[in-house]
Design a protein around this motif. Structure first.
Motif, PDB file in Angstrom:
ATOM      1  N   ASP A 114      25.037  40.524  52.816  1.00 59.25           N
ATOM      2  CA  ASP A 114      26.382  40.710  52.264  1.00 59.25           C
ATOM      3  C   ASP A 114      26.649  39.844  51.035  1.00 59.25           C
ATOM      4  OD1 ASP A 114      26.750  38.170  53.298  1.00 59.25           O
ATOM      5  OD2 ASP A 114      28.267  38.762  54.773  1.00 59.25           O
ATOM      6  N   GLY A 115      25.651  39.069  50.586  1.00 59.23           N
ATOM      7  CA  GLY A 115      25.789  38.257  49.388  1.00 59.23           C
ATOM      8  C   GLY A 115      26.154  36.805  49.628  1.00 59.23           C
ATOM      9  N   ARG A 116      26.597  36.473  50.854  1.00 53.33           N
ATOM     10  CA  ARG A 116      26.908  35.062  51.137  1.00 53.33           C
ATOM     11  C   ARG A 116      25.623  34.230  51.084  1.00 53.33           C
ATOM     12  NH1 ARG A 116      28.354  34.031  56.335  1.00 53.33           N
ATOM     13  NH2 ARG A 116      27.309  35.941  56.974  1.00 53.33           N
ATOM     14  N   VAL A 117      25.779  32.974  50.757  1.00 54.94           N
ATOM     15  CA  VAL A 117      24.624  32.074  50.679  1.00 54.94           C
ATOM     16  C   VAL A 117      24.082  31.806  52.079  1.00 54.94           C
ATOM     17  CG1 VAL A 117      23.862  29.741  50.083  1.00 54.94           C
ATOM     18  CG2 VAL A 117      25.361  31.004  48.526  1.00 54.94           C
ATOM     19  N   LEU A 118      22.795  32.034  52.248  1.00 60.78           N
ATOM     20  CA  LEU A 118      22.097  31.747  53.509  1.00 60.78           C
ATOM     21  C   LEU A 118      21.490  30.349  53.466  1.00 60.78           C
ATOM     22  CD1 LEU A 118      20.604  32.362  56.201  1.00 60.78           C
ATOM     23  CD2 LEU A 118      18.823  33.448  54.806  1.00 60.78           C
ATOM     24  N   ALA A 119      20.713  30.064  52.426  1.00 62.63           N
ATOM     25  CA  ALA A 119      19.984  28.802  52.355  1.00 62.63           C
ATOM     26  C   ALA A 119      19.841  28.363  50.903  1.00 62.63           C
ATOM     27  CB  ALA A 119      18.608  28.965  52.995  1.00 62.63           C
ATOM     28  N   ALA A 120      19.550  27.083  50.742  1.00 62.22           N
ATOM     29  CA  ALA A 120      19.320  26.549  49.394  1.00 62.22           C
ATOM     30  C   ALA A 120      18.332  25.399  49.478  1.00 62.22           C
ATOM     31  CB  ALA A 120      20.627  26.074  48.769  1.00 62.22           C
ATOM     32  N   GLU A 121      17.664  25.169  48.372  1.00 62.46           N
ATOM     33  CA  GLU A 121      16.776  24.026  48.225  1.00 62.46           C
ATOM     34  C   GLU A 121      17.245  23.233  47.014  1.00 62.46           C
ATOM     35  OE1 GLU A 121      12.737  25.318  47.954  1.00 62.46           O
ATOM     36  OE2 GLU A 121      12.772  26.223  49.940  1.00 62.46           O
ATOM     37  N   TRP A 122      17.177  21.901  47.112  1.00 64.21           N
ATOM     38  CA  TRP A 122      17.571  21.042  46.014  1.00 64.21           C
ATOM     39  C   TRP A 122      16.811  19.730  46.112  1.00 64.21           C
ATOM     40  CZ3 TRP A 122      20.340  21.820  50.411  1.00 64.21           C
ATOM     41  CH2 TRP A 122      20.843  20.713  51.110  1.00 64.21           C
ATOM     42  N   THR A 123      16.904  18.954  45.047  1.00 71.39           N
ATOM     43  CA  THR A 123      16.322  17.616  45.079  1.00 71.39           C
ATOM     44  C   THR A 123      17.418  16.606  44.800  1.00 71.39           C
ATOM     45  OG1 THR A 123      15.739  17.632  42.743  1.00 71.39           O
ATOM     46  CG2 THR A 123      14.044  18.395  44.278  1.00 71.39           C
ATOM     47  N   LEU A 124      17.283  15.453  45.451  1.00 72.05           N
ATOM     48  CA  LEU A 124      18.129  14.300  45.170  1.00 72.05           C
ATOM     49  C   LEU A 124      17.201  13.205  44.685  1.00 72.05           C
ATOM     50  CD1 LEU A 124      20.607  14.194  48.198  1.00 72.05           C
ATOM     51  CD2 LEU A 124      20.902  15.247  45.950  1.00 72.05           C
ATOM     52  N   ASP A 125      17.332  12.874  43.431  1.00 76.90           N
ATOM     53  CA  ASP A 125      16.457  11.898  42.781  1.00 76.90           C
ATOM     54  C   ASP A 125      14.988  12.220  43.065  1.00 76.90           C
ATOM     55  OD1 ASP A 125      15.943   9.797  41.076  1.00 76.90           O
ATOM     56  OD2 ASP A 125      16.106   8.274  42.634  1.00 76.90           O
ATOM     57  N   GLY A 126      14.665  13.507  42.985  1.00 80.42           N
ATOM     58  CA  GLY A 126      13.286  13.965  43.156  1.00 80.42           C
ATOM     59  C   GLY A 126      12.860  14.222  44.593  1.00 80.42           C
ATOM     60  N   ARG A 127      13.692  13.888  45.579  1.00 80.42           N
ATOM     61  CA  ARG A 127      13.333  14.102  46.983  1.00 80.42           C
ATOM     62  C   ARG A 127      13.832  15.465  47.447  1.00 80.42           C
ATOM     63  NH1 ARG A 127      14.226   9.076  45.812  1.00 80.42           N
ATOM     64  NH2 ARG A 127      12.921   7.416  46.629  1.00 80.42           N
ATOM     65  N   PRO A 128      12.971  16.221  48.127  1.00 76.65           N
ATOM     66  CA  PRO A 128      13.353  17.588  48.506  1.00 76.65           C
ATOM     67  C   PRO A 128      14.309  17.651  49.696  1.00 76.65           C
ATOM     68  CG  PRO A 128      11.176  17.088  49.362  1.00 76.65           C
ATOM     69  CD  PRO A 128      11.599  15.899  48.535  1.00 76.65           C
ATOM     70  N   PHE A 129      15.236  18.574  49.607  1.00 79.10           N
ATOM     71  CA  PHE A 129      16.174  18.875  50.696  1.00 79.10           C
ATOM     72  C   PHE A 129      16.290  20.381  50.822  1.00 79.10           C
ATOM     73  CE2 PHE A 129      17.317  14.580  49.813  1.00 79.10           C
ATOM     74  CZ  PHE A 129      17.844  14.075  50.984  1.00 79.10           C
ATOM     75  N   ARG A 130      16.603  20.817  52.024  1.00 75.36           N
ATOM     76  CA  ARG A 130      16.913  22.218  52.290  1.00 75.36           C
ATOM     77  C   ARG A 130      18.202  22.251  53.092  1.00 75.36           C
ATOM     78  NH1 ARG A 130      11.316  21.982  52.762  1.00 75.36           N
ATOM     79  NH2 ARG A 130      10.270  23.450  51.391  1.00 75.36           N
ATOM     80  N   GLY A 131      18.890  23.349  52.987  1.00 76.46           N
ATOM     81  CA  GLY A 131      20.110  23.501  53.760  1.00 76.46           C
ATOM     82  C   GLY A 131      20.332  24.957  54.100  1.00 76.46           C
ATOM     83  N   ILE A 132      21.079  25.173  55.173  1.00 77.79           N
ATOM     84  CA  ILE A 132      21.440  26.529  55.570  1.00 77.79           C
ATOM     85  C   ILE A 132      22.931  26.592  55.869  1.00 77.79           C
ATOM     86  CG2 ILE A 132      19.166  27.096  56.497  1.00 77.79           C
ATOM     87  CD1 ILE A 132      20.324  26.660  59.313  1.00 77.79           C
ATOM     88  N   ASN A 133      23.502  27.745  55.623  1.00 79.18           N
ATOM     89  CA  ASN A 133      24.842  28.067  56.095  1.00 79.18           C
ATOM     90  C   ASN A 133      24.636  28.786  57.415  1.00 79.18           C
ATOM     91  OD1 ASN A 133      26.708  27.088  54.233  1.00 79.18           O
ATOM     92  ND2 ASN A 133      26.416  28.818  52.862  1.00 79.18           N
ATOM     93  N   GLY A 134      24.556  28.035  58.467  1.00 78.73           N
ATOM     94  CA  GLY A 134      24.234  28.596  59.771  1.00 78.73           C
ATOM     95  C   GLY A 134      25.429  28.943  60.624  1.00 78.73           C
ATOM     96  N   GLY A 135      26.636  28.705  60.122  1.00 78.34           N
ATOM     97  CA  GLY A 135      27.826  28.955  60.917  1.00 78.34           C
ATOM     98  C   GLY A 135      28.246  27.694  61.659  1.00 78.34           C
ATOM     99  N   PRO A 136      29.298  27.810  62.448  1.00 78.16           N
ATOM    100  CA  PRO A 136      29.812  26.633  63.149  1.00 78.16           C
ATOM    101  C   PRO A 136      28.719  25.961  63.986  1.00 78.16           C
ATOM    102  CG  PRO A 136      31.315  28.472  63.383  1.00 78.16           C
ATOM    103  CD  PRO A 136      30.060  29.013  62.743  1.00 78.16           C
ATOM    104  N   VAL A 137      28.695  24.648  63.878  1.00 75.57           N
ATOM    105  CA  VAL A 137      27.726  23.847  64.621  1.00 75.57           C
ATOM    106  C   VAL A 137      28.457  23.215  65.798  1.00 75.57           C
ATOM    107  CG1 VAL A 137      26.135  21.906  64.448  1.00 75.57           C
ATOM    108  CG2 VAL A 137      26.518  23.368  62.472  1.00 75.57           C
TER     109      VAL A 137
END
Length: 157
Positions: free
Chosen positions: A38-61
């Motif tokens: 549906d176009g909503r963001v599922l996951a993303a990857e990014w770096t913080l000062d060169g260190r890798p991170f991943r994240g998901i929009n998984g719904g209420p935790v």
């Protein structure tokens, strides 16, 4: 050896978090984004000062982020402590002894390297004075801890 990265679960505000974190930390960037059908963001990857991170929009935790996992920043000096503390705590909650929760509920420790030196001083009187002063602080103010250590040193033994 495989790369190890941190993966964080967000309800539905992943991109807001990624944009926030990548503006706070230098040498950081958004790397990739995937979407639900549906176009909503599922996951993303990014770096913080060169260190890798991943994240998901998984719904209420059920439990959300807790203090059982935190990200720790070793700061070179008080100005770095002030910068990271002030940016990360904005909209969040300060806690004791260098800990805070950011506006997304993620726990951080913003610690000057000098604190590690003071609390592990080989002189137990000095080390105990550093720990005692640290316990009274939220954001670490290294000058206050150094002053407490010097006062303890000046006391007759």
């Amino acid at each position: 050896m495989p790369e190890i990265s941190t993966c964080l679960w967000f309800d539905d505000n992943l991109m807001e978090a990624v944009d926030f974190y990548t503006t706070v930390f230098p040498n950081s960037e958004r790397r990739g984004v995937s979407h639900y059908e549906d176009g909503r963001v599922l996951a993303a990857e990014w770096t913080l000062d060169g260190r890798p991170f991943r994240g998901i929009n998984g719904g209420p935790v059920h439990a959300g982020f807790t203090e059982t996992v935190s990200l720790s920043i070793s700061c070179a000096d008080q100005s770095e402590v002030d910068y990271y503390w002030d940016n990360l705590v904005a909209g969040g909650e300060p806690d004791q002894c260098a800990w805070l929760k950011d506006r997304f509920g993620l726990s951080w420790q913003v610690v000057p390297v000098r604190l590690y030196e003071l609390v592990s001083d080989p002189d137990p009187v000095r080390a105990q004075a550093a720990v005692a002063e640290m316990m009274t602080q939220q954001k670490i103010v290294i000058a206050d801890i150094e002053a407490a250590v010097e006062r303890a040193q000046a006391q007759p033994r």
